[in-house]
Design an enzyme around this catalytic site. Structure first.
Site, PDB file in Angstrom:
ATOM      1  N   HIS A  31       0.838  -1.208   0.000  1.00  0.00           N
ATOM      2  CA  HIS A  31       0.000   0.000   0.000  1.00  0.00           C
ATOM      3  C   HIS A  31       0.872   1.257   0.000  1.00  0.00           C
ATOM      4  CE1 HIS A  31      -3.030  -2.724   2.158  1.00  0.00           C
ATOM      5  NE2 HIS A  31      -3.718  -2.285   1.126  1.00  0.00           N
ATOM      6  N   SER A  73      -3.106  -7.716   3.164  1.00  0.00           N
ATOM      7  CA  SER A  73      -3.626  -7.548   4.524  1.00  0.00           C
ATOM      8  C   SER A  73      -4.085  -8.897   5.063  1.00  0.00           C
ATOM      9  CB  SER A  73      -4.804  -6.572   4.522  1.00  0.00           C
ATOM     10  OG  SER A  73      -4.427  -5.373   3.900  1.00  0.00           O
TER      11      SER A  73
HETATM   12  P1  AMP Z   1      -6.618  -3.496  -0.647  1.00  0.00           P
HETATM   13  O1  AMP Z   1      -6.495  -2.628   0.560  1.00  0.00           O
HETATM   14  O2  AMP Z   1      -6.149  -4.898  -0.428  1.00  0.00           O
HETATM   15  O3  AMP Z   1      -7.959  -3.391  -1.303  1.00  0.00           O
HETATM   16  O4  AMP Z   1      -5.580  -2.905  -1.705  1.00  0.00           O
HETATM   17  C1  AMP Z   1      -5.589  -1.549  -2.046  1.00  0.00           C
HETATM   18  C2  AMP Z   1      -4.716  -1.359  -3.257  1.00  0.00           C
HETATM   19  O5  AMP Z   1      -3.400  -1.820  -2.960  1.00  0.00           O
HETATM   20  C3  AMP Z   1      -5.209  -2.148  -4.482  1.00  0.00           C
HETATM   21  O6  AMP Z   1      -4.996  -1.379  -5.649  1.00  0.00           O
HETATM   22  C4  AMP Z   1      -4.297  -3.359  -4.459  1.00  0.00           C
HETATM   23  O7  AMP Z   1      -4.100  -3.940  -5.738  1.00  0.00           O
HETATM   24  C5  AMP Z   1      -3.020  -2.756  -3.945  1.00  0.00           C
HETATM   25  N1  AMP Z   1      -2.161  -3.786  -3.352  1.00  0.00           N
HETATM   26  C6  AMP Z   1      -2.497  -4.662  -2.367  1.00  0.00           C
HETATM   27  N2  AMP Z   1      -1.456  -5.482  -2.102  1.00  0.00           N
HETATM   28  C7  AMP Z   1      -0.459  -5.117  -2.947  1.00  0.00           C
HETATM   29  C8  AMP Z   1       0.869  -5.586  -3.180  1.00  0.00           C
HETATM   30  N3  AMP Z   1       1.388  -6.605  -2.495  1.00  0.00           N
HETATM   31  N4  AMP Z   1       1.606  -4.984  -4.137  1.00  0.00           N
HETATM   32  C9  AMP Z   1       1.091  -3.950  -4.854  1.00  0.00           C
HETATM   33  N5  AMP Z   1      -0.136  -3.462  -4.679  1.00  0.00           N
HETATM   34  C10 AMP Z   1      -0.910  -4.036  -3.742  1.00  0.00           C
END
Ligand code: AMP
Length: 271
Positions: free
Chosen positions: A28, A177
């Site tokens: 993130h 997460s």
């Molecule tokens: P989330 O909070 O899991 O919905 O993720 C929020 C944003 O962070 C989304 O655009 C995800 O694709 C991105 N994201 C989550 N994990 C990763 C990671 N390991 N590497 C790159 N982007 C991530």
């Protein structure tokens, strides 16, 4: 939030948006740093979007620590965190969904019905509230990124969508997460995903081009890890997300597995 963003647009300040569900990890934070490079000011939205979770999924247990998240985001240099209440986003009687066809049918769309309608609806609402110039998404959720690009093109949003490469732990596990749900033995099994990517690249280099052959070898490898069940292992075209029969450079390997009760995804372009 809308007034805040409108005032900045009026002053000619460019805005980048990073939509998240919080419980920040370095993945993130990298998206946020990238956003800081691309625009004058950065808004991070933190909202666990109920309409993208299906029955029996982890909406109620999704990890949260708003205080820590705000501190981390501030250290990175973002300008504002948007933390709406569920009732604000979905007041009683809310009845609308954005639907992106075709791309939402395969991969996670086939196993999580309604998931992407929930994702694009909340992202569409965030786009309308904030009207950012740029929005940054992770390639970790590759299908989501492809669908959002399509939605923005189809619906004429003047927003530049930037994809950021997947950020991994030192041993290869894609940061998520949801990794916090894993026990130490499950954490070991979870490496099957990143190892499968390495294996697919090696097999492709060694001349295995038939998707069916590669998929069966990858599935066997993944299933050899304790506690792992496969939701899908697919080789697809990175633009249409349709299955390919023959793998080539640029094909996308996309996987979803369950490790105990934890659902994890990973993907990579095979180069
Ligand atoms: P989330 O909070 O899991 O919905 O993720 C929020 C944003 O962070 C989304 O655009 C995800 O694709 C991105 N994201 C989550 N994990 C990763 C990671 N390991 N590497 C790159 N982007 C991530």
């Amino acid at each position: 939030m809308a007034d805040w963003a409108m005032e900045r647009r009026r002053q000619g300040i460019s805005i980048a948006l990073v939509p998240t569900m919080g419980y920040f990890h370095p993945g993130h934070l990298q998206l946020m740093r990238r956003a800081c490079e691309l625009a004058d000011q950065v808004v991070v939205s933190l909202f666990v979007n109920p309409i993208q979770f299906g029955p029996g999924e982890d909406l109620a247990t999704y990890p949260a620590d708003h205080q820590r998240d705000c501190q981390l985001a501030e250290e990175v240099g973002i300008t504002a965190i948007f933390l709406p209440e569920r009732q604000e986003m979905y007041p009683a009687g809310f009845a609308s969904r954005i639907q992106v066809e075709a791309l939402t049918d395969s991969l996670c769309g086939s196993t999580r019905p309604g998931h992407f309608a929930g994702v694009v609806t909340v992202v569409g609402k965030l786009f309308n509230i904030i009207q950012p110039d740029i929005a940054v998404f992770g390639e970790k959720d590759y299908q989501q990124l492809v669908i959002i690009r399509k939605m923005v093109r189809d619906l004429n949003w003047n927003i530049k969508i930037v994809g950021h490469p997947t950020v991994r732990e030192l041993d290869g596990l894609a940061m998520s997460s949801r990794n916090t749900y894993l026990s130490s033995t499950e954490r070991q099994s979870a490496l099957c995903l990143s190892k499968a990517i390495v294996m697919a690249r090696q097999k492709l280099l060694a001349g295995t081009c038939k998707a069916a052959t590669l998929l069966s070898e990858l599935s066997d490898f993944i299933l050899s890890h304790p506690g792992v069940t496969v939701e899908y292992v697919s080789l697809v075209d990175p633009d249409t997300l349709e299955n390919v029969a023959m793998v080539e450079r640029g094909s996308l390997l996309a996987m979803a597995v369950k490790i105990g009760n934890t659902r994890l995804i990973d993907n990579a372009i095979l180069a």
